[in-house]
Enzyme design. Structure first.
Site, short mmCIF file in Angstrom:
data_model
loop_
_atom_site.label_atom_id
_atom_site.label_comp_id
_atom_site.label_asym_id
_atom_site.label_seq_id
_atom_site.Cartn_x
_atom_site.Cartn_y
_atom_site.Cartn_z
N VAL A 16 16.72 -53.43 67.88
CA VAL A 16 15.34 -52.97 67.68
C VAL A 16 15.10 -51.68 68.45
O VAL A 16 14.40 -50.78 67.98
CB VAL A 16 14.34 -54.06 68.12
CG1 VAL A 16 12.90 -53.55 67.99
CG2 VAL A 16 14.52 -55.33 67.30
N CYS A 17 15.68 -51.57 69.63
CA CYS A 17 15.42 -50.43 70.53
C CYS A 17 15.63 -49.06 69.87
O CYS A 17 14.75 -48.20 69.98
CB CYS A 17 16.27 -50.54 71.79
SG CYS A 17 15.91 -52.02 72.77
#
Length: 261
Positions: free
Chosen positions: A113-114
């Site tokens: 996700v980062c």
């Protein structure tokens, strides 16, 4: 769906360090198991238990010397960062009196996700720059890890060149100061803070590990903050965007807004 379930597996198994084919320790596996249980700081866990054992409660009472972050001065910090593929020094107080700051934390480099969040803020950086705002990303990784990630192509899960600094919080002191550190896992939740030009935190949002944030909502909230600071006799109703009708914080004058909607 397969990607999401695979992503939700377990976070930082620091006790075991399996060997890769090269004989070097492989990177700890990442999971978002924290979604399944509340995260309590050691100072709050015992007091919360005492409250809930007597009767159900939705209130956690802070001690007298604890202040909320929002509405108070942002904790200052000075740390190494990576910007334009170089190591630089970043000090939050250098922006005081000059710029607004979007300060966001993310768990780890080389994850899932980062990079979607980090690159989304970079792709929209000019919109923040145009309203006198700097963006700073922070994780507990080293500047060497940040640099390697920046030098990795986006199609391979990397970041490519970014338009703002990535700060290294290897001591975890910044994450602790902003109350986003998960103590037993050693990484930060997805905390985001909007800091005004006077160094006061005006907004914060904290997501758990598996939930990405919205650049659109961050920008909208920042624009609302700047509007009310420029127009102290106005407030912004739900979902307000620039150009829309604001509201007078007065029992009688507020009716002008309600009558118009």
């Amino acid at each position: 769906m397969a990607t999401c379930s695979a992503t939700s597996a377990a976070i930082l198994s620091a006790s075991s360090k399996p060997k890769s084919s090269s004989g070097l320790p492989s990177r700890p596996s990442l999971s978002f198991s924290a979604l399944r249980k509340p995260i309590l700081s050691p100072s709050l866990s015992s007091s919360c238990h005492a409250v809930t054992s007597k009767r159900p409660s939705f209130v956690v009472r802070a001690s007298a010397n604890e202040l909320p972050l929002v509405g108070n001065k942002a904790p200052d910090f000075e740390a190494e960062a990576v910007f334009d593929q170089e190591f630089i020094n970043v000090k939050l107080s250098d922006y005081i009196g000059k710029k607004y700051v979007i300060l966001f934390f993310y768990p780890l480099d080389f994850t899932f996700v980062c990079p979607t969040e980090i690159t989304a803020f970079s792709d929209r950086y000019e919109e923040f720059e145009n309203i006198n705002t700097e963006v700073l990303g922070v994780s507990i990784d080293s500047v060497f890890s940040h640099l390697a990630w920046v030098q990795t192509d986006r199609k391979s899960g990397g970041l490519g060149d970014l338009k703002y600094p990535l700060v290294s919080d290897v001591t975890k002191s910044i994450s602790k100061a902003y109350d986003v550190l998960i103590p037993d896992q050693g990484i930060a939740l997805r905390g985001l803070f909007i800091i005004d030009k006077e160094g006061v935190i005006q907004h914060s949002t904290i997501n758990n590990l598996a939930i990405g944030r919205s650049v659109d909502e961050t920008l909208r909230t920042l624009q609302a903050l700047q509007f009310v600071q420029d127009n102290p006799d106005e407030v912004c109703p739900a979902g307000w965007k620039p150009g829309e009708k604001s509201m007078k914080p007065d029992p009688k004058l507020s009716k002008e807004y309600f009558a118009a909607i």
